[in-house]
Design a protein around this motif. Structure first.
Motif, PDB file in Angstrom:
ATOM      1  N   MET A  58      38.048  39.927  18.378  1.00 16.72           N
ATOM      2  CA  MET A  58      39.332  39.955  17.664  1.00 16.72           C
ATOM      3  C   MET A  58      40.499  40.028  18.646  1.00 16.72           C
ATOM      4  SD  MET A  58      38.633  40.300  14.248  1.00 16.72           S
ATOM      5  CE  MET A  58      39.717  41.402  13.372  1.00 16.72           C
ATOM      6  N   LYS A  59      40.324  40.851  19.665  1.00 17.51           N
ATOM      7  CA  LYS A  59      41.395  41.029  20.649  1.00 17.51           C
ATOM      8  C   LYS A  59      41.645  39.709  21.387  1.00 17.51           C
ATOM      9  CE  LYS A  59      42.631  44.083  24.463  1.00 17.51           C
ATOM     10  NZ  LYS A  59      42.017  44.338  25.743  1.00 17.51           N
ATOM     11  N   LEU A  60      40.555  39.046  21.781  1.00 16.21           N
ATOM     12  CA  LEU A  60      40.695  37.787  22.509  1.00 16.21           C
ATOM     13  C   LEU A  60      41.309  36.705  21.619  1.00 16.21           C
ATOM     14  CD1 LEU A  60      40.229  36.154  25.098  1.00 16.21           C
ATOM     15  CD2 LEU A  60      37.884  35.712  24.326  1.00 16.21           C
ATOM     16  N   MET A  61      40.899  36.650  20.358  1.00 15.94           N
ATOM     17  CA  MET A  61      41.453  35.619  19.474  1.00 15.94           C
ATOM     18  C   MET A  61      42.945  35.856  19.237  1.00 15.94           C
ATOM     19  SD  MET A  61      38.548  34.232  16.875  1.00 15.94           S
ATOM     20  CE  MET A  61      38.197  35.684  15.955  1.00 15.94           C
ATOM     21  N   ARG A  62      43.330  37.111  19.084  1.00 17.26           N
ATOM     22  CA  ARG A  62      44.762  37.409  18.898  1.00 17.26           C
ATOM     23  C   ARG A  62      45.559  37.038  20.147  1.00 17.26           C
ATOM     24  NH1 ARG A  62      45.911  39.322  14.250  1.00 17.26           N
ATOM     25  NH2 ARG A  62      44.382  40.529  13.082  1.00 17.26           N
ATOM     26  N   GLU A  63      44.991  37.362  21.295  1.00 16.73           N
ATOM     27  CA  GLU A  63      45.673  37.025  22.547  1.00 16.73           C
ATOM     28  C   GLU A  63      45.836  35.506  22.673  1.00 16.73           C
ATOM     29  OE1 GLU A  63      43.558  38.110  26.307  1.00 16.73           O
ATOM     30  OE2 GLU A  63      44.213  36.090  26.860  1.00 16.73           O
ATOM     31  N   GLU A  81      31.318  46.573  19.303  1.00 14.49           N
ATOM     32  CA  GLU A  81      32.216  46.340  20.438  1.00 14.49           C
ATOM     33  C   GLU A  81      32.459  44.834  20.614  1.00 14.49           C
ATOM     34  OE1 GLU A  81      34.091  48.247  21.939  1.00 14.49           O
ATOM     35  OE2 GLU A  81      34.646  47.201  23.797  1.00 14.49           O
ATOM     36  N   ALA A  82      31.437  44.037  20.389  1.00  8.69           N
ATOM     37  CA  ALA A  82      31.595  42.579  20.495  1.00  8.69           C
ATOM     38  C   ALA A  82      32.635  42.082  19.490  1.00  8.69           C
ATOM     39  CB  ALA A  82      30.254  41.886  20.265  1.00  8.69           C
ATOM     40  N   THR A  83      32.639  42.665  18.302  1.00  9.18           N
ATOM     41  CA  THR A  83      33.627  42.275  17.286  1.00  9.18           C
ATOM     42  C   THR A  83      35.037  42.643  17.742  1.00  9.18           C
ATOM     43  OG1 THR A  83      31.992  42.543  15.542  1.00  9.18           O
ATOM     44  CG2 THR A  83      34.306  42.572  14.862  1.00  9.18           C
ATOM     45  N   ARG A  84      35.180  43.842  18.310  1.00  6.40           N
ATOM     46  CA  ARG A  84      36.504  44.257  18.808  1.00  6.40           C
ATOM     47  C   ARG A  84      36.981  43.327  19.917  1.00  6.40           C
ATOM     48  NH1 ARG A  84      34.507  49.524  17.531  1.00  6.40           N
ATOM     49  NH2 ARG A  84      33.432  49.738  19.526  1.00  6.40           N
ATOM     50  N   GLY A 108      33.056  32.487  27.259  1.00  2.00           N
ATOM     51  CA  GLY A 108      31.637  32.859  27.260  1.00  2.00           C
ATOM     52  C   GLY A 108      31.138  33.043  25.842  1.00  2.00           C
ATOM     53  N   ASP A 109      30.479  34.173  25.585  1.00  2.00           N
ATOM     54  CA  ASP A 109      29.891  34.429  24.270  1.00  2.00           C
ATOM     55  C   ASP A 109      30.708  35.441  23.459  1.00  2.00           C
ATOM     56  OD1 ASP A 109      27.927  32.741  25.188  1.00  2.00           O
ATOM     57  OD2 ASP A 109      26.288  33.934  24.375  1.00  2.00           O
ATOM     58  N   ALA A 110      32.031  35.445  23.676  1.00  2.00           N
ATOM     59  CA  ALA A 110      32.873  36.335  22.872  1.00  2.00           C
ATOM     60  C   ALA A 110      33.150  35.732  21.494  1.00  2.00           C
ATOM     61  CB  ALA A 110      34.189  36.620  23.597  1.00  2.00           C
ATOM     62  N   ILE A 111      33.232  34.394  21.434  1.00  2.00           N
ATOM     63  CA  ILE A 111      33.665  33.720  20.201  1.00  2.00           C
ATOM     64  C   ILE A 111      32.667  32.624  19.863  1.00  2.00           C
ATOM     65  CG2 ILE A 111      35.477  32.278  19.190  1.00  2.00           C
ATOM     66  CD1 ILE A 111      37.490  33.776  21.007  1.00  2.00           C
ATOM     67  N   PHE A 112      32.208  32.618  18.606  1.00  2.00           N
ATOM     68  CA  PHE A 112      31.201  31.649  18.146  1.00  2.00           C
ATOM     69  C   PHE A 112      31.783  30.772  17.035  1.00  2.00           C
ATOM     70  CE2 PHE A 112      28.664  35.468  19.440  1.00  2.00           C
ATOM     71  CZ  PHE A 112      28.107  34.900  20.568  1.00  2.00           C
ATOM     72  N   PRO A 113      31.064  29.712  16.645  1.00  2.00           N
ATOM     73  CA  PRO A 113      31.604  28.853  15.576  1.00  2.00           C
ATOM     74  C   PRO A 113      31.895  29.589  14.273  1.00  2.00           C
ATOM     75  CG  PRO A 113      29.809  27.726  16.708  1.00  2.00           C
ATOM     76  CD  PRO A 113      29.851  29.121  17.256  1.00  2.00           C
ATOM     77  N   PRO A 127      35.208  36.838  11.811  1.00  2.00           N
ATOM     78  CA  PRO A 127      35.118  37.521  13.112  1.00  2.00           C
ATOM     79  C   PRO A 127      34.255  38.773  13.054  1.00  2.00           C
ATOM     80  CG  PRO A 127      37.356  37.675  12.192  1.00  2.00           C
ATOM     81  CD  PRO A 127      36.597  36.706  11.336  1.00  2.00           C
ATOM     82  N   GLU A 128      34.077  39.316  11.832  1.00  2.00           N
ATOM     83  CA  GLU A 128      33.306  40.561  11.676  1.00  2.00           C
ATOM     84  C   GLU A 128      31.803  40.300  11.622  1.00  2.00           C
ATOM     85  OE1 GLU A 128      34.657  38.847   9.345  1.00  2.00           O
ATOM     86  OE2 GLU A 128      33.459  38.965   7.513  1.00  2.00           O
ATOM     87  N   TRP A 129      31.389  39.063  11.575  1.00  2.00           N
ATOM     88  CA  TRP A 129      29.961  38.770  11.552  1.00  2.00           C
ATOM     89  C   TRP A 129      29.337  39.067  12.913  1.00  2.00           C
ATOM     90  CZ3 TRP A 129      29.126  33.529   8.471  1.00  2.00           C
ATOM     91  CH2 TRP A 129      29.216  33.815   7.096  1.00  2.00           C
ATOM     92  N   HIS A 130      28.276  39.834  12.876  1.00  2.00           N
ATOM     93  CA  HIS A 130      27.566  40.168  14.112  1.00  2.00           C
ATOM     94  C   HIS A 130      26.632  39.020  14.482  1.00  2.00           C
ATOM     95  CE1 HIS A 130      28.030  44.754  13.161  1.00  2.00           C
ATOM     96  NE2 HIS A 130      29.162  44.170  13.493  1.00  2.00           N
ATOM     97  N   ASN A 131      26.589  38.734  15.751  1.00  2.00           N
ATOM     98  CA  ASN A 131      25.666  37.721  16.252  1.00  2.00           C
ATOM     99  C   ASN A 131      24.411  38.426  16.752  1.00  2.00           C
ATOM    100  OD1 ASN A 131      24.591  36.000  18.692  1.00  2.00           O
ATOM    101  ND2 ASN A 131      25.750  34.607  17.380  1.00  2.00           N
ATOM    102  N   GLY A 132      23.259  37.862  16.450  1.00  2.00           N
ATOM    103  CA  GLY A 132      21.996  38.509  16.801  1.00  2.00           C
ATOM    104  C   GLY A 132      21.775  38.704  18.292  1.00  2.00           C
ATOM    105  N   PHE A 133      22.553  38.020  19.105  1.00  2.00           N
ATOM    106  CA  PHE A 133      22.377  38.116  20.557  1.00  2.00           C
ATOM    107  C   PHE A 133      23.322  39.153  21.177  1.00  2.00           C
ATOM    108  CE2 PHE A 133      20.579  34.189  19.188  1.00  2.00           C
ATOM    109  CZ  PHE A 133      19.506  33.941  20.025  1.00  2.00           C
ATOM    110  N   GLU A 134      24.077  39.846  20.331  1.00  2.00           N
ATOM    111  CA  GLU A 134      25.014  40.856  20.830  1.00  2.00           C
ATOM    112  C   GLU A 134      24.307  42.193  21.016  1.00  2.00           C
ATOM    113  OE1 GLU A 134      29.020  38.918  18.785  1.00  2.00           O
ATOM    114  OE2 GLU A 134      27.880  40.429  17.682  1.00  2.00           O
ATOM    115  N   HIS A 135      24.481  42.787  22.183  1.00  2.00           N
ATOM    116  CA  HIS A 135      23.814  44.059  22.484  1.00  2.00           C
ATOM    117  C   HIS A 135      24.606  45.246  21.935  1.00  2.00           C
ATOM    118  CE1 HIS A 135      20.589  42.479  25.197  1.00  2.00           C
ATOM    119  NE2 HIS A 135      21.385  41.436  25.107  1.00  2.00           N
ATOM    120  N   ASP A 136      25.917  45.079  21.701  1.00  2.00           N
ATOM    121  CA  ASP A 136      26.733  46.089  21.023  1.00  2.00           C
ATOM    122  C   ASP A 136      27.624  45.345  20.030  1.00  2.00           C
ATOM    123  OD1 ASP A 136      28.557  47.953  20.124  1.00  2.00           O
ATOM    124  OD2 ASP A 136      28.888  48.868  22.099  1.00  2.00           O
TER     125      ASP A 136
END
Ligand SMILES: [Zn+2]
Length: 311
Positions: free
Chosen positions: A269-274, A263-266, A240-245, A251-260
């Motif tokens: 990172m967790k999903l990319m590590r997994e 938390e979106a960054t956390r 979905g919208d967890a990971i962007f180009p 990974p620490e860059w905030h996306n303007g469409f993120e409501h938190d």
């Protein structure tokens, strides 16, 4: 600029349906995960402001990132993908593209005719899974005539937190252009009005079909979810919208469409590590088509390893 010349050549007619002829590039790509078919279908390309890709970045660094990739400074070409999963007797549509929600995004909203071109009849869809309820994910279900073609017993899987959030959405931490805030309010409201009785909500996760599970992550929106597909020892995650180009380099860059955004960054990172650890395939809504690849990690640095196309 050359990029704009290329845009001019793209035929943008007929987003809502009908079979479009003479597409210049392929718009679907199938991966087989054990017994499960996963078809990525491009809905086209969105054109948000480039700064919305990194709202907390130093503008100089953001511009350098764009320059290194030969990308425009004003508008970001943001791919938009949906997925059709076939498992057992079920046909599952994951997200539905933007439909006609933002007429200014003239290159997106193509899912209808591209599903038809792929031989997928809307009436054969048994389940819809929504990663979240932003307009570029529910808009395809709001196109005139679509609801009538869907089965009356269609199940729409979405997290309870997501459905609740959109009853009174909070945009205070987003960096979306104001016009898109209104679009998001309107699309989610109409979606809930049209489809509320068909929602199959869940708290943490829900089995959708054999080998197909939707699991809530939160972050991007409070009820944002990913779809985990596993069969025959193979795995794929629709993120979905967890990971962007931009997320692999920053990974620490905030996306303007993120409501938190924190938390979106956390979550990201967790999903990319997994994904790096398991070697599972990732398909992401907004990675360039076909958006199939793996994630490599080296310390805190991530790398996108795209699929080698199999013809
Ligand atoms: Zn999105």
């Amino acid at each position: 600029m050359e990029q704009h010349q290329t845009r001019m050549k793209v035929d943008t007619t007929g987003f809502a349906g009908g079979v479009k002829r003479d597409e210049l590039v392929p718009s679907r790509y199938v991966v087989r995960i054990g017994e499960i078919d996963v078809m990525v279908i491009s809905d086209g390309v969105l054109e948000p402001p480039a700064e919305s890709m990194a709202t907390n970045a130093d503008p100089v660094i953001r511009t350098a990132w764009l320059d290194e990739r030969f990308l425009a400074h004003d508008v970001f070409d943001w791919a938009l993908n949906a997925v059709v999963v076939r498992s057992g007797s079920q046909t599952i549509l994951v997200d539905s593209g933007i439909g006609g929600e933002v007429p200014d995004f003239r290159r997106a909203g193509q899912l209808g005719h591209r599903l038809a071109a792929a031989g997928i009849d809307l009436g054969s869809v048994t389940d819809v899974v929504l990663t979240h309820m932003h307009f570029d994910h529910v808009g395809g279900l709001l196109v005139d005539g679509v609801k009538e073609k869907l089965r009356p017993d269609l199940r729409i899987h979405v997290s309870a937190a997501e459905a609740k959030f959109w009853e009174a959405p909070d945009f205070s931490r987003t960096g979306m252009p104001p016009v898109l805030v209104e679009t998001a309010r309107s699309a989610s409201r109409r979606f809930l009005d049209e489809y509320r009785s068909q929602l199959r909500t869940f708290e943490k996760e829900q089995d959708v079909a054999p080998g197909v599970v939707v699991a809530r992550t939160g972050g991007h929106t409070p009820g944002h979810s990913v779809v985990r597909i596993a069969s025959g020892g193979n795995r794929l995650v629709f993120g979905g919208d967890a990971i962007f180009p931009v997320s692999f380099d920053h990974p620490e860059w905030h996306n303007g469409f993120e409501h938190d955004p924190e938390e979106a960054t956390r979550v990201r990172m967790k999903l990319m590590r997994e994904l790096a650890e398991t070697g599972a395939w990732l398909v992401s809504t907004h990675m360039p088509f076909p958006s199939v690849g793996r994630v490599a990690v080296d310390g805190d640095l991530f790398r996108w390893v795209p699929v080698w196309w199999d013809y």
